[in-house]
Design an enzyme around this catalytic site. Sequence first.
Site, short mmCIF file in Angstrom:
data_model
loop_
_atom_site.label_atom_id
_atom_site.label_comp_id
_atom_site.label_asym_id
_atom_site.label_seq_id
_atom_site.Cartn_x
_atom_site.Cartn_y
_atom_site.Cartn_z
N LYS A 36 0.78 -1.28 0.13
CA LYS A 36 0.08 -0.07 -0.10
C LYS A 36 0.87 1.25 0.02
CE LYS A 36 -3.67 1.98 2.57
NZ LYS A 36 -4.72 1.73 3.83
N SER A 91 -9.60 1.65 3.19
CA SER A 91 -8.64 2.46 2.16
C SER A 91 -7.71 1.57 1.32
CB SER A 91 -8.01 3.47 2.86
OG SER A 91 -7.14 2.91 3.57
N SER A 118 -9.88 -0.62 7.25
CA SER A 118 -9.21 -0.39 5.79
C SER A 118 -8.41 -1.64 5.21
CB SER A 118 -8.23 0.86 5.73
OG SER A 118 -8.73 1.92 5.64
#
Length: 475
Positions: A69, A144, A168
């Site tokens: 990420k 996210s 997330s």
Amino acid sequence: MELYELTLKQAQEFLAKNPNRKDELTKTLADRIKQVDSKLNTYINFDSKHAQKNGDVKGPLSGIPVSIKDNIVTRDWETTCASKILKGFVPPYDATVIRKLREAGAVIFGKCNMDEFAFGSSCETSCFGPTRNPWNLDFVPGGSSGGSAAAVAGRTAIAALGSDTGGSIRQPASFCGVVGLKPTYGRVSRYGLVAFGSSLDQIGPITRTVEDSAILLNVLAGHDEKDSTSANVPVPDYTSFLTKSVKGLKIGLPKEYFVKGLDPEVEKAVKQATSVLQDLGASVTEISLPHMKYAIAVYYVVAVAEASSNLGRFDGVEYGFRHESSNLRDMYFETRNQGFGAEAKRRILLGTFVLSAGYYDAYYLKGLKVRTLIKQDFDQAFQKVALVLGPTAPTPPFRIGEKMSDPLSMYLSDIYTISANLAGVPAMNVPCGFSAAGLPIGMQLTAKPFDEGTIFRAGSAYESATKWHEKVPKL
Ligand code: GLN
């Protein structure tokens, strides 16, 4: 089977038999990205030059590509948090999890798309455009860590790292039909994770199977003197929990989870999954988490307070984007005005408000007190049961654009995940079905602090008895 379809475990086995074919594994994945990522948009930054081989390092992940990420810093490789304000920022150091992956032999493969600064539940607030759900491109992948989850589901990654402040990792894992674990607060070092809510953030694995999750956590977990909140607690071999039976395992279903607002298809799938575990020998009882109804309200006080303070450092002086101006005040103002997107601005304003003199006690301090009550709910539950089971998200994936103009309804998609962050307990999404429209549904398994082992035990038993993880989206 194509090489890009391998699970992490299968990739380990493949490379053990074919040590000379390491580059092939990275290359087939790179080709796959070229083929499908114009549709999915799972990567912000992929560059085969950076996907260095690292394959000569001997370790459990030797030669295996892992995707990251883009809020986890990577030395000499742009890290943007999907925000214009960090475009062009090249960190001079590796996060601890990146160092550990490299030492285990992994190939740091690419930087995955996400909601800007991890603010969001749909991966639509990225300044690089939305990621799409591999099961249906009109739907969001969750957020996210939507890029990481969609990459693992869409076979543009073998395994990925996400971060989880309020859901997330788990909510996008649920929306994409993959396994996502938020470890206990303190289990994995946050050094080098761009901070959102420092008392809530954890890095964790997103994988196609529970087994892969255990293999990755073995590498990631452990005390780090560079993160004062990381815990000095011994790390067991998480794979040793995989073959254990769930006979006699006590599971609690919180009565507050199965109420109005829970989509009937999700409820049905989660209840069926509970029966599967029961058939395997687990016992199931109803429990209560009475303060869970305050979780979202508390989170949106505590998390925005911490976020507004953490984002203070992005002012155009030290990192990334700067709006040049003849006076300092305008430089700060325009850098932040142009650099941050709408959701980031909303959180900075809210956070500044709840921390301001005269409001601090009424909001922030009160929020912390209710947070303690939520933690105590879990403490009490774990005196009766070893595992709490429920839905990960209240609905299957929603459409792109559906919730962007209504932040409150977006915030509600984390109603089941947020309390684990407030309480610091570990929780995992395990795929447990599909909606009639063909979109994934997941269940959440939560255990007491540092008891990820019980989650692996139940998750792997369930996975061995079902076939959800074998389904592949058509792209
Ligand atoms: N969706 C939640 C939020 O918007 C959680 C995000 C996260 O875990 N990073 O804050």
